[in-house]
Design an enzyme around this catalytic site. Structure first.
Site, mmCIF file in Angstrom:
data_model
loop_
_atom_site.group_PDB
_atom_site.id
_atom_site.type_symbol
_atom_site.label_atom_id
_atom_site.label_comp_id
_atom_site.label_asym_id
_atom_site.label_seq_id
_atom_site.Cartn_x
_atom_site.Cartn_y
_atom_site.Cartn_z
ATOM 1 C CG ASN A 1 -1.898 1.599 1.906
ATOM 2 O OD1 ASN A 1 -2.411 1.656 1.018
ATOM 3 N ND2 ASN A 1 -1.296 1.948 2.376
ATOM 4 C CE1 TYR B 1 0.339 7.217 -7.452
ATOM 5 C CE2 TYR B 1 -1.688 7.175 -8.930
ATOM 6 C CZ TYR B 1 -0.917 7.339 -7.198
ATOM 7 O OH TYR B 1 -1.874 6.035 -6.717
ATOM 8 C CE LYS C 1 -0.353 2.902 -6.851
ATOM 9 N NZ LYS C 1 -0.168 2.416 -5.790
#
Length: 273
Positions: free
Chosen positions: A91, A166, A170
């Protein structure tokens, strides 16, 4: 009613704040022993203290997930303390935004290392306590489900202006998870992805608040400009950001026996975005 994570051992990275903290509290409430991993000492300690105050079991592990020895050390810490490992939640993270033509290699590499390489390393380090342990259990006629929950983003599904680093990381997490779900299925490991949209945390608060993190000798601003937040909110069918508690509930689903026949999946949690 028996708790869903009774006697399970879980590692949750980035669990000193936000979604990770909410997940740690929820896991502990459901009976898990939780290693609370965070880059900062104080938030990690506060989460552990709150869990213990509520009668749960947890301890802190402070470190940067991008360092080379982190993965082996965090897995060893959990196994040394509790003798097993059943759940990994990758996470930890933040955003470092910029348009493609203005983005330097350091900015790109940091997001890839944080959001993709670190989860890969932690999963790899867990192999003896996931796969090898499962082999031993199978010889004894036992079947123990183990869980990997990787956190992605709607930016990894559809891209996002100013977040090429990012969103690429992801998106990569999704490929990582789908491959692990196939390779480790024979060991009764379920690996899934939660792709969050606009969840109300310090990473999505008004950028005008001036919250930042240190990356080497740089200060990286966190948050979303207030006008952009308004646009996001209007785009969601539910008309509001999600809460950290709502986000944690989805992570719990993938970590619990409720998902024992679910693997290799991506669940977008975005309020109908």
């Amino acid at each position: 009613m028996e708790k869903m994570l009774k006697d399970k051992v879980a590692i949750i990275t980035g669990s000193g704040r936000g979604i990770g903290r909410a997940a740690a509290l929820l896991f502990a409430r459901e009976g898990a022993k939780v290693l609370v991993s965070d880059v900062d000492v104080e938030p990690a300690g506060e989460t552990v203290s709150e869990i213990k105050k509520r009668g749960g079991e947890a301890f802190p592990f402070v470190g940067d997930v991008t360092t080379e020895d982190f993965a082996g050390n965090v897995v060893k810490a959990a196994v040394d303390r509790w003798g097993a490992l059943h759940i990994l939640v990758n996470n930890a993270g933040f955003t470092w935004d910029g348009l493609i033509h203005k983005m330097g290699d350091e900015q790109w590499d940091k997001m890839i290392d944080l959001h993709l390489k670190a989860p890969f390393r932690i999963i790899r380090a867990a192999k003896p306590y996931f796969c090898d342990a499962a082999k031993s259990e199978m010889r004894e006629g036992k079947s123990v489900a183990r869980k990997i929950v990787n956190i992605s983003s709607v930016a990894g599904l559809g891209g996002n202006i100013g977040q090429v680093n990012y969103s690429s990381a992801k998106a990569g997490v999704i490929g990582l998870t789908k491959t692990v779900s196939r390779e480790w299925a024979r060991y009764n490991v379920q690996a899934n992805v939660v792709a969050f949209g606009f969840i109300d945390t310090r990473l999505t608060q008004e950028k005008e608040k001036g919250v930042a993190v240190d990356v080497g000798d740089k200060r990286v601003a966190l948050g979303v400009p207030s006008k952009q937040r308004e646009i996001f909110t209007r785009a969601m069918a539910l008309g509001r950001p999600g809460t950290a508690g709502e986000a944690a509930g989805v992570i719990l689903f993938f970590a619990s026996p409720l998902s024992d026949y679910v693997t290799g999946q991506v669940l977008a949690v975005d309020g109908g975005l």
